[in-house]
Design a protein around this motif. Structure first.
Motif, PDB file in Angstrom:
ATOM      1  N   THR A  80       0.834  -1.201   0.000  1.00  0.00           N
ATOM      2  CA  THR A  80       0.000   0.000   0.000  1.00  0.00           C
ATOM      3  C   THR A  80       0.873   1.256   0.000  1.00  0.00           C
ATOM      4  OG1 THR A  80      -1.739  -1.164   1.214  1.00  0.00           O
ATOM      5  CG2 THR A  80      -1.813   1.238   1.247  1.00  0.00           C
ATOM      6  N   TRP A 121       1.868   5.306   0.670  1.00  0.00           N
ATOM      7  CA  TRP A 121       1.740   6.146   1.861  1.00  0.00           C
ATOM      8  C   TRP A 121       0.600   7.124   1.658  1.00  0.00           C
ATOM      9  CZ3 TRP A 121       2.856   5.713   6.647  1.00  0.00           C
ATOM     10  CH2 TRP A 121       2.946   6.816   7.504  1.00  0.00           C
ATOM     11  N   ASP A 122      -0.619   6.638   1.905  1.00  0.00           N
ATOM     12  CA  ASP A 122      -1.810   7.429   1.644  1.00  0.00           C
ATOM     13  C   ASP A 122      -2.913   6.933   2.565  1.00  0.00           C
ATOM     14  OD1 ASP A 122      -3.504   9.174  -0.357  1.00  0.00           O
ATOM     15  OD2 ASP A 122      -4.578   7.278  -0.155  1.00  0.00           O
ATOM     16  N   ASP A 166      -6.239   7.232   2.583  1.00  0.00           N
ATOM     17  CA  ASP A 166      -7.398   6.579   1.975  1.00  0.00           C
ATOM     18  C   ASP A 166      -7.064   5.160   1.541  1.00  0.00           C
ATOM     19  OD1 ASP A 166      -9.129   8.708   2.326  1.00  0.00           O
ATOM     20  OD2 ASP A 166      -8.630   9.615   0.391  1.00  0.00           O
ATOM     21  N   PRO A 205       7.350  11.613  -4.924  1.00  0.00           N
ATOM     22  CA  PRO A 205       6.009  11.276  -5.428  1.00  0.00           C
ATOM     23  C   PRO A 205       6.049  11.007  -6.924  1.00  0.00           C
ATOM     24  CG  PRO A 205       5.922  13.211  -4.010  1.00  0.00           C
ATOM     25  CD  PRO A 205       7.372  12.914  -4.244  1.00  0.00           C
ATOM     26  N   ARG A 250       8.411   8.170   7.980  1.00  0.00           N
ATOM     27  CA  ARG A 250       7.216   7.439   7.569  1.00  0.00           C
ATOM     28  C   ARG A 250       7.266   5.975   8.025  1.00  0.00           C
ATOM     29  NH1 ARG A 250       6.462   9.806   1.369  1.00  0.00           N
ATOM     30  NH2 ARG A 250       5.460  11.772   1.999  1.00  0.00           N
ATOM     31  N   ALA A 280      -5.995  13.138   5.588  1.00  0.00           N
ATOM     32  CA  ALA A 280      -4.711  12.447   5.670  1.00  0.00           C
ATOM     33  C   ALA A 280      -4.503  11.711   6.988  1.00  0.00           C
ATOM     34  CB  ALA A 280      -3.577  13.450   5.471  1.00  0.00           C
ATOM     35  N   THR A 286      -0.614  10.869   7.553  1.00  0.00           N
ATOM     36  CA  THR A 286       0.147  10.578   6.336  1.00  0.00           C
ATOM     37  C   THR A 286       0.421  11.828   5.514  1.00  0.00           C
ATOM     38  OG1 THR A 286      -1.831  10.155   5.007  1.00  0.00           O
ATOM     39  CG2 THR A 286      -0.893   8.282   6.216  1.00  0.00           C
ATOM     40  N   GLY A 287      -0.111  12.985   5.930  1.00  0.00           N
ATOM     41  CA  GLY A 287       0.120  14.218   5.194  1.00  0.00           C
ATOM     42  C   GLY A 287       1.352  14.960   5.677  1.00  0.00           C
ATOM     43  N   ASP A 306       3.613  12.915   8.728  1.00  0.00           N
ATOM     44  CA  ASP A 306       4.352  11.654   8.682  1.00  0.00           C
ATOM     45  C   ASP A 306       4.680  11.154  10.088  1.00  0.00           C
ATOM     46  OD1 ASP A 306       4.439  11.702   5.809  1.00  0.00           O
ATOM     47  OD2 ASP A 306       6.028  13.204   5.969  1.00  0.00           O
TER      48      ASP A 306
END
Length: 542
Positions: free
Chosen positions: A293, A295-296, A298, A338, A363, A490, A506-507, A532
């Motif tokens: 997955t 790093w987000d 949702d 990104p 993270r 986030a 995560t933001g 993070d």
């Protein structure tokens, strides 16, 4: 009685890279035993050992020449018994790898098959076929090895044998009753020696559609087999007959009290993977959806909800994995810019662009608190608790992974995640052993060592120890409840039980922090949870 594995944390040990007791540059079983206190002090509930059996080491020990012994490089059966005894004295369970899809080409069975010739019972233990084309000069099908190149190799008498992986790993024929009998006995052999469970390599691949004529596959991306999503009736993966193998194994393991647990390596879509954990098959499979997955928030919400629901549907619990010996270490992956094409990056020579390791470490620390807070069991990979990054610049002449050779030197493979652990800030091989290390450790590797982090309350090692110590406060709670007010954007926010609130940001921007006692935090806090970052709070749930 609660089954121990349902909320356990298992620590994966790659034996050649953990600790070297005899100075030959290769980690071994006595080295693991000597360092067992590290695993106990970390707070794990057990260890999972990747293969330690006799092997030519063409694929990191997953090419097994004798399933009932220990490779002399790593010790002997007495050393194994001592390791199990040492683990059990410390309250640690022991899970070992079993590799049922294939053997080594050095296995006595395969040597006998080559000597016996076409049509013999010895060849029936493997997948031998005549070739196609003039004089059988072409492989029996177009199937490709997962390591690159054809999945067939020709032997001197003209027949071809199947190898889903490297040519040194001929596939077994699970239609042969003798193969099934052999693995029943292997399970009993190690269960009698006190192992508490088995991790099953390539658990989805044992049974294949071998009816003549063999079915060709559509080849994609320049020569890879199509996947099971494109071909639900795939001849090499997830054949219906594989489930009877695991129902049979469950009956074998039920002969022991308690029965050893089972966890399968099943790289399949979730709807197919959960079939392996029906009540009469395996106990668990690895949750690769969570492992992969991005790093987000949702994306994590979707995977967590689906994983919990899928596991509950068949009466098991989810597994949470963030690293293993086959994938680039998460610290490096989470530090990539990104939009990086992950596949292209994994295959690149030199691994450009270089990850931002500070970002990746922040993270990865937050991800650890997320994974360890979720209901179910968790698997850690050695060095994860030290925050080790991928070693991306190993010299070509040091690479051992068959992917490097089989890809024509375009895929650097998995060796960067298998570099031996640092135990001390300096000294020979940073404390791994007195005689160097089989894969070169980079300069400055000691900054991540156990000794360097031991007394530092802000270190990654200290974070893992605190988290595993506090995880027991809610690990037995079966449910997760998303917080209706805080779980948005986030921020992941969920409750474990009546008092434990987990927040993961995560933001990039800080968010307000609710009041509560800080149990564990991945970063410094000042009335806000930084980007993070993650925190476990103790506070009454409304």
């Amino acid at each position: 009685m609660q089954q121990w594995w349902r909320d356990a944390v298992l620590y994966q040990v790659y034996p050649r890279s953990f600790a070297d007791s005899d100075g030959d540059g290769v980690g071994d079983l006595p080295g693991i035993t000597a360092r067992m206190d590290h695993i106990r002090d970390l707070g794990a509930d057990g260890i999972w050992l990747t293969p330690f059996h006799p092997s030519p080491w063409a694929d990191g020990g997953y090419d097994v020449a004798d399933f009932r012994d220990v490779d002399p490089l790593l010790g002997n059966l007495d050393d194994f018994d001592a390791l199990v005894g040492s683990a059990h004295e410390r309250g640690l369970r022991v899970v070992i790898d079993i590799v049922p899809n294939h053997t080594s080409e050095a296995h006595p069975w395969f040597r006998a098959a080559l000597a016996a010739g076409p049509g013999s019972p010895e060849r029936d233990r493997y997948v031998f076929r005549d070739g196609r084309g003039t004089n059988g000069d072409l492989p029996p099908s177009n199937w490709r090895s997962t390591f690159g190149g054809p999945a067939w190799t020709r032997v001197p008498d003209g027949q071809w044998y199947l190898h889903f992986f490297a040519p040194e790993q001929p596939d077994l024929n699970w239609n042969d009753p003798g193969v099934r009998d052999e693995f029943r006995d292997i399970l009993r052999f190690w269960s009698r020696r006190g192992v508490d469970g088995f991790r099953i390599d390539v658990a989805y691949g044992l049974v294949k559609d071998l009816d003549d004529p063999l079915r060709d596959l559509v080849l994609v991306d320049g020569g890879r087999n199509e996947d099971i999503a494109a071909n639900p009736d795939h001849p090499l993966m997830d054949r219906p007959g594989v489930h009877e193998v695991y129902r049979d194994w469950r009956r074998v393991l039920a002969e022991f009290d308690p029965p050893p647990t089972t966890v399968g390596e099943v790289w399949l879509p979730a709807e197919r993977r959960i079939r392996y954990t029906r009540p009469d098959e395996l106990d668990q499979t690895f949750n690769f959806d969570f492992l992969l997955t991005p790093w987000d928030a949702d994306a994590y919400r979707r995977v967590i909800d689906a994983s919990i629901a899928d596991a509950a549907a068949v009466g098991t619990v989810p597994t949470w994995v963030t690293n293993n010996h086959d994938l680039v270490r998460r610290v490096s992956l989470l530090g990539l810019p990104p939009g990086t094409d992950l596949r292209a990056w994994l295959l690149a020579d030199g691994r450009d662009p270089l990850p931002d390791l500070d970002l990746g470490a922040r993270r990865a620390r937050a991800l650890a608190l997320l994974a360890l807070a979720l209901p179910g069991s968790a698997y850690l990979y050695q060095g994860e608790e030290l925050g080790l990054p991928e070693v991306a610049d190993l010299p070509p002449d040091a690479l051992e992974d068959p992917r490097w050779r089989r890809s024509g030197h375009t895929d650097k493979g998995r060796d960067g995640a298998r570099v031996p652990l640092p135990w001390t800030p300096d000294g020979p091989s940073y404390g791994f052993g007195e005689g160097g290390s089989w894969l070169p450790q980079p300069e400055g590797w000691g900054r991540w060592s156990v000794e360097a982090q031991q007394g530092d309350p802000d270190s990654t090692l200290s974070l893992y120890r605190r988290a595993l110590a506090r995880r027991g406060d809610f690990a037995a709670e079966p449910a997760l409840a998303w917080d209706p007010d805080l779980n948005r954007g986030a921020v992941l926010a969920f409750w474990r039980g009546p008092e434990a609130l987990v927040l993961v940001n995560t933001g990039p921007d800080p968010v307000d922090l609710p009041r509560g006692e800080v149990m564990v935090a991945s970063t410094g806090l000042d009335r806000a949870l930084p980007g993070d970052g993650a925190v476990w709070l103790r506070r009454p749930r409304a």
